[in-house]
Design a protein around this motif. Structure first.
Motif, PDB file in Angstrom:
ATOM      1  N   PHE A  28       1.981   1.281  -2.567  1.00  0.00           N
ATOM      2  CA  PHE A  28       3.537   1.425  -3.810  1.00  0.00           C
ATOM      3  C   PHE A  28       4.498   0.287  -3.503  1.00  0.00           C
ATOM      4  CE2 PHE A  28       7.006   1.820  -7.055  1.00  0.00           C
ATOM      5  CZ  PHE A  28       5.721   1.447  -7.921  1.00  0.00           C
ATOM      6  N   SER A  29       4.597   0.969  -2.116  1.00  0.00           N
ATOM      7  CA  SER A  29       6.553   0.076  -2.009  1.00  0.00           C
ATOM      8  C   SER A  29       6.103  -0.991  -1.471  1.00  0.00           C
ATOM      9  CB  SER A  29       6.567   0.938  -0.716  1.00  0.00           C
ATOM     10  OG  SER A  29       6.941   2.577  -1.684  1.00  0.00           O
ATOM     11  N   ARG A  30       4.555  -1.342  -0.979  1.00  0.00           N
ATOM     12  CA  ARG A  30       4.028  -2.910  -0.335  1.00  0.00           C
ATOM     13  C   ARG A  30       3.849  -3.570  -1.205  1.00  0.00           C
ATOM     14  NH1 ARG A  30      -0.274  -0.867   4.447  1.00  0.00           N
ATOM     15  NH2 ARG A  30       1.305  -0.065   5.940  1.00  0.00           N
ATOM     16  N   PHE A  31       2.831  -2.986  -2.095  1.00  0.00           N
ATOM     17  CA  PHE A  31       2.817  -4.038  -3.471  1.00  0.00           C
ATOM     18  C   PHE A  31       4.175  -4.547  -4.491  1.00  0.00           C
ATOM     19  CE2 PHE A  31       1.748  -4.724  -7.864  1.00  0.00           C
ATOM     20  CZ  PHE A  31       1.183  -6.080  -7.394  1.00  0.00           C
ATOM     21  N   GLY A  32       5.253  -3.586  -4.684  1.00  0.00           N
ATOM     22  CA  GLY A  32       6.495  -3.886  -4.523  1.00  0.00           C
ATOM     23  C   GLY A  32       7.297  -4.824  -4.411  1.00  0.00           C
ATOM     24  N   ALA A  33       6.429  -4.670  -3.013  1.00  0.00           N
ATOM     25  CA  ALA A  33       8.544  -5.858  -1.534  1.00  0.00           C
ATOM     26  C   ALA A  33       7.465  -6.856  -1.933  1.00  0.00           C
ATOM     27  CB  ALA A  33       8.175  -5.147  -0.605  1.00  0.00           C
ATOM     28  N   ALA A  50      -8.405   4.163  -3.927  1.00  0.00           N
ATOM     29  CA  ALA A  50      -9.073   4.142  -5.217  1.00  0.00           C
ATOM     30  C   ALA A  50      -7.861   2.874  -5.586  1.00  0.00           C
ATOM     31  CB  ALA A  50      -7.945   5.700  -5.219  1.00  0.00           C
ATOM     32  N   THR A  51      -6.485   2.992  -6.022  1.00  0.00           N
ATOM     33  CA  THR A  51      -6.042   1.724  -6.145  1.00  0.00           C
ATOM     34  C   THR A  51      -6.717   0.830  -5.636  1.00  0.00           C
ATOM     35  OG1 THR A  51      -3.951   3.144  -6.095  1.00  0.00           O
ATOM     36  CG2 THR A  51      -3.944   0.754  -6.558  1.00  0.00           C
TER      37      THR A  51
END
Length: 427
Positions: free
Chosen positions: A110-115, A198-199
């Motif tokens: 999630f953090s990598r995708f957000g950045a 999963a994501t």
């Protein structure tokens, strides 16, 4: 029969590899990464260690090898047993990450995708007005079924002149196309790399299905997306997808391109290339050699990885790799160092300030021969090497796109000025 879930698909791929790999070590022998990673284990034992990881065990050197795999692909034709060793190492990485708690893996993804999303949004909006950005997100479906769907991926929008040139060239060729990409159509690689299968499967599988439905053929720009979707997401989720790199598509249309190359490009050009997507360096070279007036120079550099950012786990090796490339270009007396991919361009373009040649994407040279031009705003801004100067220059565009200046400052420092594997300066 229902399509497999991503995770059951991965399990089936793993089982198939375990059934066919004999740990002969041929893949490790041709891999360029063990030596710079300091791995001294012999190739056969190293490959056996990867199988140990796939079975749920531990093996320190195999874990190290899997973590530094740059996706060069030399291993794939080296295997005589029908195994894709690049996929094998990707699955071994995932198996190793599965030891970590699920919430931690999800948070990392999630953090990598957000950045990434933040960087793409801000950097594209400090360069392009809303009406130009809209070209990459058509509001309506095309009236006639397109021949191809051009899949930008996400990060090329940090250097949007490259993607715009791709569209301009297809327009000139008369190709019927539609476009998709960006974080809403992600390939899932960031989640996959974090072990959040999963994501990753949900994101990548959905994108693969959309691409397959949109047109008979998908054209990828990003090599990461090509490999993540075509080798991992689509097969694991049962999506029948015809997907190929855009550069190879252009080479297939070279006879159609030739009559459009009406302007001479009097330049001496070296190519910054990566071998990971088969046929792409050869296709780029064929296109460059077809440009009137252009003299191609083979810089004879090591072929490693599928894009420069895949060398990031070994920062010293990556810096040396870039330095050797720049030195080879200078020694060859080129006027131009042309790259293929966007991540490489972001990391290399500012060296134009200190070295006696320009640094461009090869589509800029093809566009020049066709009378097409898109300014490289990213390079112009990065060469400034001053966040305040960049903000002052781009303030009107940021205001037009509603981007907060403090947010823009953070992204410029991290995703523009902060991406400099080899420090600037000559020598």
């Amino acid at each position: 029969m229902d399509a497999p879930t991503f995770e059951t698909g991965l399990a089936a791929q793993t089982a198939d590899i375990l059934a066919h790999c004999v740990a002969c070590g041929a893949c490790a022998e041709v891999c360029p990464m063990p030596a710079p990673a300091g791995i001294a284990t012999d190739p056969r034992s190293l490959t056996e260690g990867i199988l140990t990881l796939l079975r749920g065990g531990a093996h320190a050197d195999a874990q190290r090898w899997a973590s530094v795999c740059s996706g060069s692909g030399h291993c794939i034709p080296a295997c005589a047993h029908g195994v894709n060793p690049r996929l094998m190492l990707a699955l071994a990485r995932t198996a190793d990450l599965s030891r970590q708690p699920v919430p931690a893996r999800r948070q990392t993804g999630f953090s990598r995708f957000g950045a990434m999303t933040k960087g793409v949004r801000v950097l594209s909006r400090l360069q392009l007005p809303p009406e130009t950005l809209a070209r990459f997100h058509p509001a309506e479906a095309p009236a006639e079924r397109p021949e191809v769907i051009f899949y930008t991926g996400c990060n090329v929008m940090k250097t949007p002149h490259i993607a715009l040139l791709a569209l301009d060239i297809m327009d000139a060729l008369g190709v019927r196309y539609t476009v998709t990409g960006g974080p809403s159509a992600c390939c899932g690689v960031l989640q996959f790399g974090a072990g959040d299968t999963a994501t990753s499967g949900r994101v990548g599988g959905r994108t693969a299905a959309r691409l397959a439905e949109a047109a008979p053929r998908a054209l990828s720009w990003c090599p990461t997306c090509q490999i993540q979707i075509a080798e991992i997401a689509a097969p694991a989720t049962g999506v029948d997808l015809n997907m190929a790199p855009f550069v190879r598509f252009l080479a297939e249309r070279l006879d159609d391109l030739r009559p459009l190359m009406v302007h001479r490009v009097e330049k001496r050009v070296g190519l910054h290339e990566h071998p990971g997507n088969p046929g792409v360096p050869e296709a780029a070279r064929a296109i460059l050699e077809a440009i009137p007036g252009l003299a191609f120079v083979d810089l004879e550099q090591p072929r490693v990885g599928y894009m420069c950012n895949k060398l990031s786990p070994l920062p010293a090796f990556k810096a040396d790799y870039h330095k050797a490339q720049l030195q080879a270009a200078e020694a060859a007396g080129v006027t131009t160092l042309a790259g293929i991919y966007h991540a490489c361009h972001r990391e290399l373009c500012s060296h134009e300030r200190d070295w006696p040649f320009e640094v461009v994407n090869f589509l800029e040279l093809l566009g020049e021969s066709m009378g097409l031009s898109r300014p490289d705003l990213f390079k112009r801004l990065k060469v400034m090497q001053d966040v305040d100067a960049i903000l002052a220059d781009t303030a009107p565009m940021l205001g037009l796109n509603g981007v907060d200046l403090d947010e823009a400052r953070d992204v410029i420092l991290r995703d523009m000025l902060g991406e400099q594997p080899l420090p600037l300066g000559h020598g």
